[in-house]
Design a protein around this motif. Structure first.
Motif, short mmCIF file in Angstrom:
data_model
loop_
_atom_site.label_atom_id
_atom_site.label_comp_id
_atom_site.label_asym_id
_atom_site.label_seq_id
_atom_site.Cartn_x
_atom_site.Cartn_y
_atom_site.Cartn_z
N ILE A 21 -4.29 7.11 3.46
CA ILE A 21 -3.12 7.14 4.33
C ILE A 21 -2.18 8.20 3.77
N HIS A 22 -1.70 9.09 4.64
CA HIS A 22 -0.75 10.13 4.23
C HIS A 22 0.60 9.81 4.87
N LEU A 23 1.61 9.60 4.04
CA LEU A 23 2.94 9.28 4.53
C LEU A 23 3.86 10.48 4.39
N PHE A 24 4.47 10.88 5.49
CA PHE A 24 5.44 11.96 5.51
C PHE A 24 6.78 11.31 5.83
N TYR A 25 7.70 11.37 4.89
CA TYR A 25 8.95 10.64 5.03
C TYR A 25 10.14 11.58 4.86
N ALA A 26 11.10 11.46 5.76
CA ALA A 26 12.37 12.16 5.63
C ALA A 26 13.44 11.16 6.04
N GLY A 27 14.04 10.52 5.07
CA GLY A 27 15.05 9.51 5.36
C GLY A 27 15.76 9.09 4.09
N PRO A 28 16.57 8.04 4.20
CA PRO A 28 17.34 7.57 3.05
C PRO A 28 16.44 7.10 1.91
N VAL A 33 12.34 3.35 -0.98
CA VAL A 33 12.03 2.37 -2.02
C VAL A 33 11.54 1.08 -1.40
N GLU A 34 12.20 0.61 -0.36
CA GLU A 34 11.80 -0.63 0.31
C GLU A 34 10.41 -0.50 0.93
N ILE A 35 10.13 0.63 1.54
CA ILE A 35 8.79 0.85 2.10
C ILE A 35 7.76 0.89 0.98
N VAL A 49 2.00 10.42 -0.70
CA VAL A 49 3.39 10.48 -0.25
C VAL A 49 3.87 11.92 -0.35
N TYR A 50 4.44 12.40 0.73
CA TYR A 50 4.95 13.77 0.80
C TYR A 50 6.47 13.74 0.92
N ASN A 51 7.12 14.68 0.26
CA ASN A 51 8.57 14.78 0.27
C ASN A 51 9.00 15.91 1.20
N TYR A 52 10.02 15.67 2.01
CA TYR A 52 10.55 16.67 2.93
C TYR A 52 11.60 17.51 2.22
N GLN A 53 11.46 18.83 2.31
CA GLN A 53 12.43 19.75 1.72
C GLN A 53 12.78 20.80 2.76
#
Length: 67
Positions: A21-28, A33-35, A49-53
């Motif tokens: 599973i590949h998660l792309f997240y851009a949020g608080p 952390v909760e996810i 897990v990928y970080n949005y920049q």
């Protein structure tokens, strides 16, 4: 936050049969952390897990692999 966390958990149940599973997240950060707390090694496949920049040409960068 609890609503989003519950919705995410329910939605991800549909994908637990995959090998990755590949998660792309851009949020608080707090919600991330909760996810992250929902991810269990014994129940989930490999999770990337990928970080949005926004300041970079390539917007998402692989940050870590879980499991």
């Amino acid at each position: 936050m609890q609503y989003i966390k519950k919705a995410f958990g329910g939605l991800m149940e549909n994908y637990l049969n995959y090998s990755e599973i590949h998660l792309f997240y851009a949020g608080p950060a707090g919600l991330a952390v909760e996810i992250g707390r929902l991810i269990r090694e014994t129940m989930w496949p490999k999770v990337f897990v990928y970080n949005y920049q926004n300041s970079r040409t390539v917007k998402y960068k692989l940050k870590l692999e879980l499991n």
